[in-house]
Write a protein that holds these residues in place. Structure first.
Motif, short mmCIF file in Angstrom:
data_model
loop_
_atom_site.label_atom_id
_atom_site.label_comp_id
_atom_site.label_asym_id
_atom_site.label_seq_id
_atom_site.Cartn_x
_atom_site.Cartn_y
_atom_site.Cartn_z
N PRO A 164 1.90 9.91 -7.87
CA PRO A 164 0.67 9.09 -8.75
C PRO A 164 0.97 9.48 -10.34
CG PRO A 164 -0.27 10.04 -6.71
CD PRO A 164 1.31 10.64 -6.91
N ASP A 165 0.56 8.71 -11.29
CA ASP A 165 0.35 9.09 -12.44
C ASP A 165 -0.46 10.37 -12.92
OD1 ASP A 165 2.14 7.31 -13.18
OD2 ASP A 165 0.77 5.91 -14.06
N GLU A 166 -1.68 10.23 -12.13
CA GLU A 166 -2.68 11.37 -12.38
C GLU A 166 -2.29 12.30 -11.24
OE1 GLU A 166 -4.47 11.93 -14.80
OE2 GLU A 166 -3.81 9.91 -15.68
N ALA A 197 6.45 -3.29 -3.70
CA ALA A 197 5.05 -4.10 -3.43
C ALA A 197 4.67 -4.95 -4.78
CB ALA A 197 4.17 -3.02 -2.90
N ILE A 198 4.70 -4.03 -5.86
CA ILE A 198 4.17 -4.91 -7.11
C ILE A 198 4.79 -6.15 -7.35
CG2 ILE A 198 4.29 -4.70 -9.73
CD1 ILE A 198 3.66 -1.56 -9.25
N TYR A 199 6.34 -6.22 -7.19
CA TYR A 199 6.79 -7.42 -7.57
C TYR A 199 7.00 -8.50 -6.34
CZ TYR A 199 7.68 -4.89 -11.63
OH TYR A 199 7.56 -4.24 -13.16
N ARG A 200 6.45 -8.02 -5.26
CA ARG A 200 5.95 -9.04 -4.17
C ARG A 200 4.72 -9.74 -4.66
NH1 ARG A 200 10.13 -6.18 -2.60
NH2 ARG A 200 11.54 -6.89 -0.93
N VAL A 201 3.67 -8.91 -4.86
CA VAL A 201 2.37 -9.43 -5.41
C VAL A 201 2.50 -10.18 -6.69
CG1 VAL A 201 -0.13 -8.87 -5.99
CG2 VAL A 201 1.32 -7.36 -4.42
N GLU A 202 3.35 -9.91 -7.55
CA GLU A 202 3.67 -10.68 -8.80
C GLU A 202 4.44 -12.15 -8.20
OE1 GLU A 202 5.18 -9.43 -12.70
OE2 GLU A 202 6.89 -10.20 -11.73
N ILE A 331 0.76 0.09 -2.92
CA ILE A 331 0.39 0.18 -4.35
C ILE A 331 -0.80 1.15 -4.44
CG2 ILE A 331 -0.18 -0.85 -6.51
CD1 ILE A 331 1.19 -3.38 -5.28
N ASN A 332 -1.84 0.98 -4.06
CA ASN A 332 -3.08 1.76 -4.16
C ASN A 332 -2.98 3.00 -3.83
OD1 ASN A 332 -4.59 -0.35 -5.10
ND2 ASN A 332 -5.52 -0.70 -3.14
N LYS A 333 -1.74 3.50 -2.70
CA LYS A 333 -1.57 4.93 -2.38
C LYS A 333 -0.93 5.62 -3.54
CE LYS A 333 0.95 7.35 1.36
NZ LYS A 333 1.74 7.17 2.30
N GLN A 334 -0.14 5.00 -4.32
CA GLN A 334 0.19 5.62 -5.71
C GLN A 334 -0.45 5.43 -6.57
OE1 GLN A 334 4.45 4.91 -6.51
NE2 GLN A 334 4.31 6.07 -8.37
N PHE A 335 -1.00 4.17 -6.91
CA PHE A 335 -1.97 4.04 -8.15
C PHE A 335 -3.36 3.44 -7.54
CE2 PHE A 335 2.46 2.69 -9.09
CZ PHE A 335 2.62 3.75 -10.25
N PRO A 336 -4.08 4.47 -7.20
CA PRO A 336 -5.66 4.34 -6.78
C PRO A 336 -6.25 3.35 -7.69
CG PRO A 336 -5.13 6.72 -6.53
CD PRO A 336 -4.09 6.19 -7.45
N TYR A 483 -5.47 -6.82 -12.10
CA TYR A 483 -5.82 -6.99 -10.72
C TYR A 483 -5.56 -5.93 -9.90
CZ TYR A 483 -6.34 -9.03 -5.89
OH TYR A 483 -6.68 -9.18 -4.77
N LEU A 484 -4.46 -5.15 -10.15
CA LEU A 484 -4.30 -3.89 -9.44
C LEU A 484 -4.42 -2.51 -10.08
CD1 LEU A 484 -0.42 -4.96 -8.60
CD2 LEU A 484 -2.50 -4.88 -6.89
#
Length: 504
Positions: A164-166, A197-202, A331-336, A483-484
């Protein structure tokens, strides 16, 4: 950095493992480095996707292709984690009647991120393997071949890029890859489960955009990206040499989607690259992004179009939640992020109402003043608290802050029939009823001091009758970022372009 002997290629290191033991190695045909695949022969072999391996395949012997994510040698066995896109599975190479010690040693020396083909029997895991997506099964390896070896020293480690970033309490001491390191090594960075996952959602946003508008009777069109004049009437354009003259990269498909309406297409949309020569190094600006644009003829009031666009967003939000729950969880697992909230039908406020809400919070603005980025965020928080929605429409903007082709409000010439739409307090669409009368358009062009000769073909399109129409332009990357809750548009652009980056 990954460790390894950089003086030798991966092939040399791995070939040397077996060279001293081939004489007594009964398993030598079950492992090694494959010749370069040049489509010389067709092999009748089914490769099973990692995500499809489950308890139903127990006791079956299968072939899998993936990347070596992690390996850990221990005595007469080696544990591997094979990764394919967002899915991972544990594989065990253990000395037995089919697996020799040199084969185990070979497996332990395969470099991380190498692409491998593995044959193995699917077995039920004694206890859930929490570090893998396929928790209940593992592979007992019988054959392993390197299809494409990775160099021993990786410029970016996947496990660093996956954090994660944080920093959390668990990862506070672990290395973190900063944004520039990620983008400089984007091909490796894009392999992380979150990016997969991000680019599949995109892609899902684009499909939902298309499907929803197709169902409403829209026609997809394609517009030029090389144009003779700035489509937004401003200076933020990229000028290019066009044979013996100059041209510009399109800031939007604005002129052409309107001309399509004048040509009786009724309802149109387009998806394509948009270029903005803005020296803005912010979390939400790119110099090239993907525009989702639409334009629509209406009967008697531009709110027919506003309602259509509001419903379009509602369908996109619903579709993402229904079809991409697995990807969003990854995605939320890495970027909550807090789940995205919206109401149906979409909330619409007038600009004056927005200013009144800001005034109640102690922020005073002039009636013809445009919202600053910070005031947009504050208004977004106020709207979320009061109306429980992360998405809303702000209608009737001051005419002075809108492009020349915007239709003035018939009741108050200081305002206009224009609107912006917001997600989590940031603008993601700007739109309006357009001026479809050639004489009024000429007056607006002169007021904005735009060279009439440069946009003559655009103005001429309205001289021969044009239905009233409205539309808007959406930034794909910005929609996905908000959105994410990703915080930076560079996370939703596969190979982002900004004032400081034109590679890779």
């Amino acid at each position: 950095m990954a460790s390894g002997d950089s003086s030798k290629t991966p092939q040399e290191q791995q070939q040397n493992v077996g060279s001293t033991t081939h004489e007594e190695d009964f398993a030598q045909g079950n492992y090694g480095i494959l010749p370069l695949i040049q489509s010389k022969e067709k092999i009748d072999r089914q490769l099973i996707s990692v995500r499809d391996i489950n308890e139903k395949l127990a006791k079956q012997t299968i072939w899998v292709r993936g990347r070596l994510h992690i390996s850990r040698g221990k005595g007469k066995q080696c544990f591997l984690v094979i990764r394919h896109q967002s899915a991972t599975i544990q594989a065990v190479v253990c000395v037995n009647e089919n697996v020799s010690k040199p084969m185990v040693k070979f497996a332990a020396t395969i470099t991380k991120e190498s692409i491998i083909d593995v044959q193995g029997e699917v077995t039920l895991a004694p206890t859930p393997i929490e570090s893998c997506t396929q928790k209940d099964v593992e592979l007992q390896v019988t054959k392993i071949f390197v299809v494409s070896p990775a160099e021993p020293r990786l410029p970016l480690l996947i496990e660093d890029a996956m954090r994660p970033d944080e920093p959390t309490s668990e990862s506070a001491q672990a290395p973190h890859a900063n944004q520039d390191t990620r983008l400089d090594n984007r091909v490796i960075d894009l392999r992380t489960p979150a990016n997969q996952a991000i680019y599949r959602v995109e892609a899902g946003v684009c499909k939902l955009f298309r499907d929803t508008l197709d169902a409403k009777g829209f026609v997809e069109i394609h517009t030029p990206k090389i144009i003779s004049a700035a489509s937004e009437g401003g200076a933020n354009v990229f000028q290019v040499t066009y044979f013996k003259s100059n041209a510009y990269l399109a800031q939007s498909p604005q002129f052409y989607k309107q001309m399509a309406i004048a040509a009786d297409f009724g309802k149109v949309y387009t998806i394509g690259a948009v270029f903005r020569a803005e020296d803005s190094n912010t979390h939400r600006h790119l110099t090239e992004f993907v525009g989702l644009d639409l334009e629509m003829a209406f009967g008697y009031h531009y709110h027919e179009v506003v309602n259509t666009i509001g419903d379009l967003f509602t369908q996109i939000f619903k579709g993402l939640a229904e079809r991409f729950a697995t990807e969003i969880a990854i995605i939320n697992k890495q970027f909550p992020c807090e789940p995205f909230e919206f109401v149906e039908p979409a909330l619409r406020l007038e600009y004056k109402e927005g200013l009144a809400l800001l005034a109640e919070a102690g922020i005073q603005m002039g009636s013809e003043e445009d919202l600053t980025t910070e005031n947009e965020r504050i208004l977004g928080r106020i709207v979320k608290a009061k109306y429980h929605t992360d998405f809303y429409i702000l209608d009737k903007y001051p005419l002075a802050v809108r492009p020349f082709y915007t239709m003035p409000d018939p009741d108050n010439p200081k305002y206009s029939n224009s609107y912006d739409m917001f997600m989590r307090g940031e603008e993601i669409l700007s739109g309006a009823q357009r001026v479809h009368d050639a004489q009024l358009l000429l007056e607006r062009v002169k007021h904005h001091k735009i060279n009439i000769d440069q946009i003559k073909s655009y103005i001429d399109a309205f001289r021969y009758g044009c239905p009233p129409h409205a539309g808007g332009g959406i930034g794909l990357e910005r929609v996905l970022m908000l959105y994410l809750g990703l915080g930076n548009v560079r996370k939703t652009s596969m190979f982002p372009r900004d004032p400081k980056r034109i590679t890779p």
